[in-house]
Design an enzyme around this catalytic site. Structure first.
Site, short mmCIF file in Angstrom:
data_model
loop_
_atom_site.label_atom_id
_atom_site.label_comp_id
_atom_site.label_asym_id
_atom_site.label_seq_id
_atom_site.Cartn_x
_atom_site.Cartn_y
_atom_site.Cartn_z
N PRO A 89 0.79 -1.22 0.00
CA PRO A 89 0.00 0.00 0.00
C PRO A 89 0.83 1.28 0.00
CG PRO A 89 -0.17 -1.13 2.11
CD PRO A 89 0.49 -2.07 1.16
N ARG A 119 4.26 11.11 -1.91
CA ARG A 119 4.17 10.91 -0.45
C ARG A 119 5.52 11.17 0.24
NH1 ARG A 119 4.65 4.51 1.16
NH2 ARG A 119 3.98 5.34 3.15
N TYR A 149 10.89 9.03 1.34
CA TYR A 149 10.83 8.12 0.19
C TYR A 149 11.39 8.70 -1.10
CZ TYR A 149 7.71 5.90 3.55
OH TYR A 149 7.20 5.34 4.68
N ASN A 189 8.27 -5.29 -0.89
CA ASN A 189 8.13 -4.17 0.05
C ASN A 189 6.65 -4.11 0.41
OD1 ASN A 189 7.90 -1.83 1.46
ND2 ASN A 189 9.04 -0.55 0.01
N GLU A 199 13.26 -8.82 1.55
CA GLU A 199 12.44 -7.70 2.05
C GLU A 199 13.19 -6.39 1.77
OE1 GLU A 199 12.51 -7.57 6.32
OE2 GLU A 199 10.84 -6.16 6.46
N HIS A 245 12.93 -2.05 2.08
CA HIS A 245 12.28 -0.80 2.51
C HIS A 245 13.11 0.37 1.99
CE1 HIS A 245 9.47 -2.96 4.92
NE2 HIS A 245 10.48 -3.67 5.38
N ARG A 253 13.09 4.83 12.55
CA ARG A 253 11.80 5.53 12.57
C ARG A 253 10.97 5.12 13.80
NH1 ARG A 253 9.21 5.42 6.79
NH2 ARG A 253 7.92 7.01 7.81
C1 DQA Z 1 8.23 1.38 3.81
C2 DQA Z 1 8.30 1.61 5.31
C3 DQA Z 1 6.96 1.31 5.96
O1 DQA Z 1 7.04 1.52 7.35
C4 DQA Z 1 5.90 2.23 5.40
O2 DQA Z 1 4.64 1.94 5.96
C5 DQA Z 1 5.87 2.21 3.91
C6 DQA Z 1 7.11 2.18 3.16
C7 DQA Z 1 9.55 1.77 3.11
O3 DQA Z 1 9.69 1.42 1.93
O4 DQA Z 1 10.39 2.43 3.70
O5 DQA Z 1 4.80 2.28 3.30
O6 DQA Z 1 8.02 0.00 3.58
#
Ligand code: DQA
Length: 143
Positions: free
Chosen positions: A9, A17, A22, A73, A97, A99, A106
């Site tokens: 999501p 965003r 990001y 992700n 995984e 991110h 965070r």
């Molecule tokens: C994320 C980190 C998650 O905590 C967040 O809810 C995201 C993006 C990242 O790519 O840093 O939607 O997965």
């Protein structure tokens, strides 16, 4: 080699965003970057994004006997979804995984990752390059 890149999501909102977390690349930019990288590495890639947990589970299940690796992700579902963890465990496909942000620096609620329990590697805080690193890792380890 066939790799599934799956985004959860709000990752379709990249570039819009929270750019401090990001960056400014859009989701389209990300898809093009992944596609280009995979073309260069001779990897057949499927890129999928959904905002819906069940759709993500369905897509992971489709990887069974069909994909050689998954890069995932799960966005916020990382921190909540046992269903996504179970789906990754079910299909027996090596999964990395990723991110974009450095989740470990965070909020407390981002310190839990369910999916991590089923992953062979985790990459955080490398921006969108993290996806390419994940793909390279899968090529190196499983091709
Ligand atoms: C994320 C980190 C998650 O905590 C967040 O809810 C995201 C993006 C990242 O790519 O840093 O939607 O997965």
């Amino acid at each position: 080699m066939k790799i599934l890149v799956i985004n959860g999501p709000n990752l379709n909102m990249l570039g819009i965003r929270e750019p401090d977390h990001y960056g400014r690349e859009t989701y389209q930019d990300l898809c093009e970057k992944i596609q280009k990288h995979c073309d260069k590495q001779n990897v057949d890639v499927k890129i999928y994004q959904s905002n819906h947990e069940g759709d993500l589970v369905d897509e992971i299940q489709k990887a069974y006997n069909n994909m050689d690796g998954i890069v995932i992700n799960p966005g916020a579902y990382t921190h909540t979804s046992i269903a996504i963890l179970d789906a990754v465990k079910s299909v027996n496909v090596p999964t990395v995984e990723v991110h974009i942000s450095k989740v470990e620096e965070r909020e407390d609620f981002r310190q839990v990752s369910y999916v991590r329990l089923a992953c062979v590697k985790t990459i955080t805080g490398h921006g969108t390059d993290g996806y390419l690193e994940a793909i390279d890792y899968l090529i190196e380890a499983y091709k």
